[in-house]
Design a protein around this motif. Sequence first.
Motif, PDB file in Angstrom:
ATOM      1  N   PHE A  81       0.835  -1.202   0.000  1.00  0.00           N
ATOM      2  CA  PHE A  81       0.000   0.000   0.000  1.00  0.00           C
ATOM      3  C   PHE A  81       0.872   1.257   0.000  1.00  0.00           C
ATOM      4  CE2 PHE A  81      -2.092   3.341   2.491  1.00  0.00           C
ATOM      5  CZ  PHE A  81      -3.197   3.585   1.683  1.00  0.00           C
ATOM      6  N   ILE A  82       1.870   1.288   0.859  1.00  0.00           N
ATOM      7  CA  ILE A  82       2.731   2.462   0.976  1.00  0.00           C
ATOM      8  C   ILE A  82       3.551   2.656  -0.300  1.00  0.00           C
ATOM      9  CG2 ILE A  82       4.682   3.452   2.259  1.00  0.00           C
ATOM     10  CD1 ILE A  82       3.368   2.038   4.772  1.00  0.00           C
ATOM     11  N   TYR A  83       3.980   1.561  -0.896  1.00  0.00           N
ATOM     12  CA  TYR A  83       4.711   1.670  -2.165  1.00  0.00           C
ATOM     13  C   TYR A  83       3.827   2.354  -3.220  1.00  0.00           C
ATOM     14  CZ  TYR A  83       7.001   0.538  -6.513  1.00  0.00           C
ATOM     15  OH  TYR A  83       7.580   0.642  -7.746  1.00  0.00           O
ATOM     16  N   ARG A  84       2.567   1.959  -3.271  1.00  0.00           N
ATOM     17  CA  ARG A  84       1.645   2.592  -4.233  1.00  0.00           C
ATOM     18  C   ARG A  84       1.494   4.081  -3.947  1.00  0.00           C
ATOM     19  NH1 ARG A  84      -2.464  -2.304  -3.777  1.00  0.00           N
ATOM     20  NH2 ARG A  84      -1.468  -3.713  -5.266  1.00  0.00           N
ATOM     21  N   LEU A  85       1.520   4.453  -2.670  1.00  0.00           N
ATOM     22  CA  LEU A  85       1.421   5.873  -2.320  1.00  0.00           C
ATOM     23  C   LEU A  85       2.621   6.666  -2.837  1.00  0.00           C
ATOM     24  CD1 LEU A  85       0.079   5.829   1.361  1.00  0.00           C
ATOM     25  CD2 LEU A  85      -1.193   6.319  -0.735  1.00  0.00           C
ATOM     26  N   THR A  86       3.786   6.028  -2.905  1.00  0.00           N
ATOM     27  CA  THR A  86       4.970   6.739  -3.396  1.00  0.00           C
ATOM     28  C   THR A  86       4.806   7.156  -4.851  1.00  0.00           C
ATOM     29  OG1 THR A  86       6.180   4.744  -4.124  1.00  0.00           O
ATOM     30  CG2 THR A  86       6.528   5.482  -1.836  1.00  0.00           C
ATOM     31  N   LYS A  87       3.876   6.549  -5.557  1.00  0.00           N
ATOM     32  CA  LYS A  87       3.648   6.845  -6.977  1.00  0.00           C
ATOM     33  C   LYS A  87       2.575   7.908  -7.198  1.00  0.00           C
ATOM     34  CE  LYS A  87       6.608   3.723  -7.940  1.00  0.00           C
ATOM     35  NZ  LYS A  87       7.961   4.169  -8.187  1.00  0.00           N
ATOM     36  N   PHE A  88       1.905   8.326  -6.108  1.00  0.00           N
ATOM     37  CA  PHE A  88       0.856   9.344  -6.242  1.00  0.00           C
ATOM     38  C   PHE A  88       1.445  10.664  -6.721  1.00  0.00           C
ATOM     39  CE2 PHE A  88      -3.002   8.183  -3.386  1.00  0.00           C
ATOM     40  CZ  PHE A  88      -3.066   6.942  -3.966  1.00  0.00           C
ATOM     41  N   LYS A  89       0.700  11.348  -7.535  1.00  0.00           N
ATOM     42  CA  LYS A  89       1.064  12.695  -7.998  1.00  0.00           C
ATOM     43  C   LYS A  89       0.378  13.713  -7.086  1.00  0.00           C
ATOM     44  CE  LYS A  89       3.008  11.118 -11.805  1.00  0.00           C
ATOM     45  NZ  LYS A  89       4.282  10.553 -11.583  1.00  0.00           N
ATOM     46  N   GLY A  90       0.992  14.855  -6.945  1.00  0.00           N
ATOM     47  CA  GLY A  90       0.375  15.940  -6.196  1.00  0.00           C
ATOM     48  C   GLY A  90       0.510  15.833  -4.690  1.00  0.00           C
ATOM     49  N   LEU A  91       1.443  15.032  -4.220  1.00  0.00           N
ATOM     50  CA  LEU A  91       1.656  14.943  -2.773  1.00  0.00           C
ATOM     51  C   LEU A  91       2.399  16.183  -2.286  1.00  0.00           C
ATOM     52  CD1 LEU A  91       2.883  11.240  -2.495  1.00  0.00           C
ATOM     53  CD2 LEU A  91       0.678  12.130  -1.748  1.00  0.00           C
ATOM     54  N   LYS A  92       2.131  16.561  -1.061  1.00  0.00           N
ATOM     55  CA  LYS A  92       2.889  17.644  -0.436  1.00  0.00           C
ATOM     56  C   LYS A  92       4.326  17.147  -0.249  1.00  0.00           C
ATOM     57  CE  LYS A  92      -1.147  18.727   2.351  1.00  0.00           C
ATOM     58  NZ  LYS A  92      -1.684  18.652   3.720  1.00  0.00           N
ATOM     59  N   PRO A  93       5.309  18.065  -0.297  1.00  0.00           N
ATOM     60  CA  PRO A  93       6.702  17.620  -0.112  1.00  0.00           C
ATOM     61  C   PRO A  93       6.913  16.841   1.192  1.00  0.00           C
ATOM     62  CG  PRO A  93       6.640  19.891  -0.874  1.00  0.00           C
ATOM     63  CD  PRO A  93       5.219  19.486  -0.602  1.00  0.00           C
ATOM     64  N   GLY A  94       6.296  17.288   2.269  1.00  0.00           N
ATOM     65  CA  GLY A  94       6.432  16.576   3.546  1.00  0.00           C
ATOM     66  C   GLY A  94       5.816  15.189   3.503  1.00  0.00           C
ATOM     67  N   GLU A  95       4.698  15.061   2.801  1.00  0.00           N
ATOM     68  CA  GLU A  95       4.047  13.754   2.663  1.00  0.00           C
ATOM     69  C   GLU A  95       4.932  12.793   1.880  1.00  0.00           C
ATOM     70  OE1 GLU A  95      -0.761  14.401   2.632  1.00  0.00           O
ATOM     71  OE2 GLU A  95       0.326  14.847   0.776  1.00  0.00           O
ATOM     72  N   LYS A  96       5.485  13.294   0.794  1.00  0.00           N
ATOM     73  CA  LYS A  96       6.334  12.459  -0.063  1.00  0.00           C
ATOM     74  C   LYS A  96       7.518  11.907   0.737  1.00  0.00           C
ATOM     75  CE  LYS A  96       7.171  12.652  -4.814  1.00  0.00           C
ATOM     76  NZ  LYS A  96       7.096  13.448  -5.997  1.00  0.00           N
ATOM     77  N   GLU A  97       8.156  12.769   1.506  1.00  0.00           N
ATOM     78  CA  GLU A  97       9.302  12.355   2.318  1.00  0.00           C
ATOM     79  C   GLU A  97       8.872  11.373   3.410  1.00  0.00           C
ATOM     80  OE1 GLU A  97      12.501  14.373   5.353  1.00  0.00           O
ATOM     81  OE2 GLU A  97      11.692  15.610   3.727  1.00  0.00           O
TER      82      GLU A  97
END
Length: 194
Positions: A81-97
């Motif tokens: 699930f978390i790996y799939r989240l890493t592919k999301f577009k439009g994440l906040k910089p803090g979220e991505k990290e």
Amino acid sequence: MDKSSLLFLLLSILYIAGIANLASAATASNFIKSSCRTTKYPAVCVQSLSIYADTIKKSSYQLSQAALSVCLDRVVSAKTFIYRLTKFKGLKPGEKEAIRDCFDEISDSVDRLRRSIKELKNGSSAEGQEFIWHISNVVTWVSASLTDENTCVDGFSGKALNGRIKRSIMTRMINIEQVTTNALSLINNYASKY
């Protein structure tokens, strides 16, 4: 012997076997419930382990193995699930990290739980100091896995990261923390019997 006597004998055998199976299942279920009472999250423990009653029977070792398997399954699912989240577009910089860091922590957790399952199996036939050594490794790795899971959650602290991503990760991580805490308790109970 006529057909009706043979049929009656066959049905009697099946009935007795069925009663024995029901008694065995009830005994295993009672063992799981009794063992889960000593954990921090007994309802989660019973719910997650009851499907393994046929394998567990009344074995503290099998109960511990099943608990570790539940942990591993949940952590592997969260990792995907978390790996799939890493592919999301439009994440906040803090979220991505935070998501990347969480993925790394969960990857470590998967590795530690896999090693724990193997180590518990290796220790099952050991005795004395060798058994203690194997169990010590298992407890260390499961505890480290719990730390990995908590570190993942810590990465999402603060109001800036509030939102759907945080909630979806937190929901999974809370359940993982519960089954991992329970597994650690069941492993310690298993170890204390030797």
